[in-house]
Write a protein that holds these residues in place. Structure first.
Motif, PDB file in Angstrom:
ATOM      1  N   ARG A 150       0.877  -1.179   0.147  1.00  0.00           N
ATOM      2  CA  ARG A 150       0.042  -0.042   0.047  1.00  0.00           C
ATOM      3  C   ARG A 150       0.835   1.211   0.081  1.00  0.00           C
ATOM      4  O   ARG A 150       0.519   2.278  -0.631  1.00  0.00           O
ATOM      5  CB  ARG A 150      -0.971  -0.155   1.337  1.00  0.00           C
ATOM      6  N   PHE A 151       1.988   1.216   0.764  1.00  0.00           N
ATOM      7  CA  PHE A 151       2.790   2.365   0.734  1.00  0.00           C
ATOM      8  C   PHE A 151       3.621   2.660  -0.615  1.00  0.00           C
ATOM      9  O   PHE A 151       3.459   3.849  -1.004  1.00  0.00           O
ATOM     10  CB  PHE A 151       4.101   2.170   1.965  1.00  0.00           C
ATOM     11  N   HIS A 152       4.001   1.383  -1.376  1.00  0.00           N
ATOM     12  CA  HIS A 152       4.745   1.727  -2.405  1.00  0.00           C
ATOM     13  C   HIS A 152       3.626   2.059  -3.458  1.00  0.00           C
ATOM     14  O   HIS A 152       3.826   2.819  -4.270  1.00  0.00           O
ATOM     15  CB  HIS A 152       5.160   0.481  -2.954  1.00  0.00           C
ATOM     16  N   ALA A 153       2.578   1.480  -3.414  1.00  0.00           N
ATOM     17  CA  ALA A 153       1.448   1.879  -4.325  1.00  0.00           C
ATOM     18  C   ALA A 153       1.024   3.489  -4.465  1.00  0.00           C
ATOM     19  O   ALA A 153       0.600   4.086  -5.445  1.00  0.00           O
ATOM     20  CB  ALA A 153       0.165   1.037  -4.268  1.00  0.00           C
ATOM     21  N   ALA A 154       1.061   3.981  -3.038  1.00  0.00           N
ATOM     22  CA  ALA A 154       0.415   5.357  -2.880  1.00  0.00           C
ATOM     23  C   ALA A 154       1.559   6.127  -3.372  1.00  0.00           C
ATOM     24  O   ALA A 154       1.077   7.231  -3.844  1.00  0.00           O
ATOM     25  CB  ALA A 154       0.545   5.507  -1.469  1.00  0.00           C
ATOM     26  N   PHE A 155       2.745   5.860  -3.717  1.00  0.00           N
ATOM     27  CA  PHE A 155       3.851   6.798  -4.192  1.00  0.00           C
ATOM     28  C   PHE A 155       4.209   6.177  -5.710  1.00  0.00           C
ATOM     29  O   PHE A 155       5.324   6.498  -5.908  1.00  0.00           O
ATOM     30  CB  PHE A 155       5.042   6.985  -3.402  1.00  0.00           C
ATOM     31  N   TRP A 156       3.463   5.376  -6.193  1.00  0.00           N
ATOM     32  CA  TRP A 156       3.857   4.777  -7.490  1.00  0.00           C
ATOM     33  C   TRP A 156       4.076   5.696  -8.531  1.00  0.00           C
ATOM     34  O   TRP A 156       3.371   6.812  -8.921  1.00  0.00           O
ATOM     35  CB  TRP A 156       2.804   3.761  -8.055  1.00  0.00           C
ATOM     36  N   GLY A 157       5.350   5.997  -9.126  1.00  0.00           N
ATOM     37  CA  GLY A 157       5.928   6.889 -10.182  1.00  0.00           C
ATOM     38  C   GLY A 157       6.170   8.178  -9.597  1.00  0.00           C
ATOM     39  O   GLY A 157       6.576   9.128 -10.342  1.00  0.00           O
ATOM     40  N   HIS A 158       6.359   8.176  -8.212  1.00  0.00           N
ATOM     41  CA  HIS A 158       6.788   9.488  -7.601  1.00  0.00           C
ATOM     42  C   HIS A 158       8.201   9.808  -7.967  1.00  0.00           C
ATOM     43  O   HIS A 158       8.983   8.873  -8.017  1.00  0.00           O
ATOM     44  CB  HIS A 158       6.638   9.298  -6.008  1.00  0.00           C
ATOM     45  N   ARG A 315      -2.575  -0.336  -6.116  1.00  0.00           N
ATOM     46  CA  ARG A 315      -2.487   0.565  -7.407  1.00  0.00           C
ATOM     47  C   ARG A 315      -3.988   0.589  -8.131  1.00  0.00           C
ATOM     48  O   ARG A 315      -4.058   1.773  -8.480  1.00  0.00           O
ATOM     49  CB  ARG A 315      -1.552  -0.080  -8.262  1.00  0.00           C
ATOM     50  N   GLY A 316      -4.802  -0.227  -8.001  1.00  0.00           N
ATOM     51  CA  GLY A 316      -6.045  -0.265  -8.525  1.00  0.00           C
ATOM     52  C   GLY A 316      -6.824   0.574  -7.858  1.00  0.00           C
ATOM     53  O   GLY A 316      -7.507   1.415  -8.365  1.00  0.00           O
ATOM     54  N   VAL A 317      -7.044   0.475  -6.516  1.00  0.00           N
ATOM     55  CA  VAL A 317      -7.564   1.279  -5.438  1.00  0.00           C
ATOM     56  C   VAL A 317      -7.223   2.839  -5.271  1.00  0.00           C
ATOM     57  O   VAL A 317      -8.094   3.415  -5.569  1.00  0.00           O
ATOM     58  CB  VAL A 317      -7.585   0.772  -3.994  1.00  0.00           C
ATOM     59  N   THR A 318      -5.699   2.924  -5.633  1.00  0.00           N
ATOM     60  CA  THR A 318      -5.460   4.351  -5.261  1.00  0.00           C
ATOM     61  C   THR A 318      -5.297   4.989  -6.723  1.00  0.00           C
ATOM     62  O   THR A 318      -5.000   6.134  -6.720  1.00  0.00           O
ATOM     63  CB  THR A 318      -4.113   4.351  -4.767  1.00  0.00           C
TER      64      THR A 318
END
Length: 378
Positions: A150-158, A315-318
């Motif tokens: 969830r942490f990685h997904a929240a900042f995906w592509g940061h 990633r789908g949720v966020t």
């Protein structure tokens, strides 16, 4: 044993105006004597008692021109942690499926000259009273994998650089006095650019002749890749080990998979938060904190598949965006991360319940690269 104190004017002065100081207890000393952590009891108007955590950073004195890389790393790491909590963590504080981190409170005043402070929510009081002190059962391992996903997904592509800030380079290239830093350019504390001494130790010991410098350098370069089009770039916690994790004592709130899984995790200590590939956090956690038996007889494949599944779900949720992150890409990057983590241990010393698994996987990856004549690309 924690030391209790009466009312401390210095500590009480830092609390926001709506809080009334009651007492404080020192619960820890920072690594190397760089400061202290206090648990503060305060009262909040119309809301009874409140427990807060105060982290104060007061580095030991050094003679001018004698500060080494380790000292600079620590100084910068506390600035990075403060920046994360006050500027970046707010992105995580929404929704039941967000990875839990402590809420940061703005201090009313400085606690003293040349002393930095960080005022945080007490995660134990917030419903995460269980530590990882006595080992991790499978439900706790999966809770951490969900948190990481969830942490990685929240900042995906940061990519960093928000509001005119700059990513913090390796310690010897950074300015400790700079005021426009944000998170580390490279998350974690073991990447090659900041661990040349350990790499030299590995070379001189010659205990792992199969880990040639060609592979060490190639992997380091691949893990340091940044910019548009880099698949899998995100923000790393940077120190995801058992000592920095707390767990809930009751089943997760909400319905669906969260409630079925039961326990949830909360992470703290964000001194080495920075850009990187999520597999770097994953390799470190599995190698340092997961019991070795969980990684045997195909158990590692189950855990890796679970993280990947949770990452895709998050990633789908966020609404995360970026290039498709296939299972093949994930597996290739995981090999990079395992070889890189073992490279550090080979010079610094092996540790963690999964270190033998890390060595085995790293050796297997290098053997494949030897036959192919190159590190696998994506």
């Amino acid at each position: 044993m924690p030391r209790s104190s009466g009312k401390s004017p210095d500590i009480s002065a830092i609390l926001p105006e709506e809080y009334t100081f009651i007492s404080s207890t020192q619960i820890a000393t920072l690594w190397g004597g760089y400061g202290h952590i206090h648990r503060i009891q305060a009262s909040l108007k119309n809301d009874g008692k409140k427990s807060l955590i105060l982290k104060t950073i007061a580095p030991p004195p050094t003679r001018q021109g004698t500060a080494d890389e380790g000292h600079l790393r620590k100084l910068l790491s506390y600035k990075v942690e403060r920046w994360f909590y006050y500027h970046l963590s707010t992105k995580l504080l929404r929704g039941l499926n967000s990875p839990k981190v402590a809420v940061a409170y703005s201090p009313r005043t400085s606690i003293g000259p040349e002393i930095e402070s960080l005022l945080l929510e007490d995660l134990i009081a917030a419903g995460f009273p269980r530590s990882a002190s006595y080992g991790l059962e499978m439900e706790k391992v999966k809770a951490v994998l969900r948190w990481l996903a969830r942490f990685h997904a929240a900042f995906w592509g940061h990519s960093g650089g928000e509001d005119g800030t700059r990513l913090v380079p390796p310690p010897l290239d950074a300015d400790p006095q700079a005021t426009n830093g944000s998170i580390w350019m490279n998350g974690g504390y073991w990447y090659l650019a900041t661990r040349s001494a350990e790499n030299e130790d590995m070379i001189s010991n010659d205990e792992y002749p199969w880990l040639k410098q060609k592979w060490v350098v190639d992997v380091a370069n691949k893990l340091a890749a940044r910019g548009e089009g880099v698949v899998g770039q995100t923000v790393l916690h940077g120190d995801c080990k058992g000592a920095n994790i707390l767990f809930s004592s009751a089943p997760g709130r909400g319905g669906g998979s969260q409630a079925e899984e039961g326990v949830e995790a909360a992470l703290y200590d964000f001194q080495y938060v920075g850009l990187g590939f999520g597999v770097v956090d994953l390799a470190y956690f599995l190698g340092t904190s997961v019991p070795g038996q969980f990684l045997e007889n195909g158990g590692d494949e189950v855990l890796l598949a679970y993280y990947y599944e949770q990452l895709m779900l998050a990633r789908g949720v966020t609404g995360g965006t970026g290039d498709p992150y296939s299972k093949d890409v994930f597996a290739i990057q995981m090999d990079w991360a395992l070889v890189d983590w073992f490279r550090f241990m080979a010079g610094w010393g092996t540790w963690g319940g999964g270190h033998r698994w890390v060595e085995k996987q790293a050796k297997r990856a290098v053997s494949r690269w030897e036959k192919a004549g190159q590190v696998e690309n994506i």
